[in-house]
Write a protein that holds these residues in place. Sequence first.
Motif, PDB file in Angstrom:
ATOM      1  N   LEU A  55      -9.024 -49.916 -59.235  1.00 57.55           N
ATOM      2  CA  LEU A  55      -8.897 -48.657 -58.638  1.00 57.55           C
ATOM      3  C   LEU A  55      -8.806 -49.095 -57.007  1.00 57.55           C
ATOM      4  O   LEU A  55      -9.796 -49.378 -56.358  1.00 57.55           O
ATOM      5  N   THR A  56      -7.958 -48.556 -56.205  1.00 53.36           N
ATOM      6  CA  THR A  56      -7.854 -48.398 -54.878  1.00 53.36           C
ATOM      7  C   THR A  56      -7.344 -46.977 -54.406  1.00 53.36           C
ATOM      8  O   THR A  56      -6.995 -46.477 -55.241  1.00 53.36           O
ATOM      9  N   TRP A  57      -7.614 -46.969 -53.078  1.00 54.09           N
ATOM     10  CA  TRP A  57      -7.234 -45.451 -52.854  1.00 54.09           C
ATOM     11  C   TRP A  57      -5.730 -45.238 -52.875  1.00 54.09           C
ATOM     12  O   TRP A  57      -5.290 -44.186 -53.369  1.00 54.09           O
ATOM     13  N   LYS A  58      -5.091 -46.212 -52.644  1.00 49.91           N
ATOM     14  CA  LYS A  58      -3.429 -46.189 -52.801  1.00 49.91           C
ATOM     15  C   LYS A  58      -3.023 -46.054 -54.081  1.00 49.91           C
ATOM     16  O   LYS A  58      -2.240 -45.090 -54.363  1.00 49.91           O
ATOM     17  N   ASN A  59      -3.569 -46.654 -55.232  1.00 52.31           N
ATOM     18  CA  ASN A  59      -3.262 -46.517 -56.591  1.00 52.31           C
ATOM     19  C   ASN A  59      -3.844 -45.357 -57.049  1.00 52.31           C
ATOM     20  O   ASN A  59      -3.347 -44.692 -58.193  1.00 52.31           O
TER      21      ASN A  59
END
Length: 94
Positions: A55-59
Amino acid sequence: MPIPTHEIDAAVTACIYDRDERKAPDEHRRGKFLNGWEDATRRHKVYEADALERLTWKNLGYRLGQRFGALEPARIDSVFAYLAGAWREPKVVE
């Protein structure tokens, strides 16, 4: 009209991932979140499963864009602001 926080919480809770790699929210990560949202809604990109394992901010933006659809940037910013306020350093599981 903003997205109700309980709907944002439910959407985040529904996300499936192996590890949360989000760093502390800042303007750079807000931009990544917006780009991910627009990847899903405006550019119609498809993120591969391996990219969604973490989990990243982008995804996260991508996932929420899939769920809530195209919105004006101010509404997306309000979602990010809510999530940024609720963000906590992920716990490392050993």
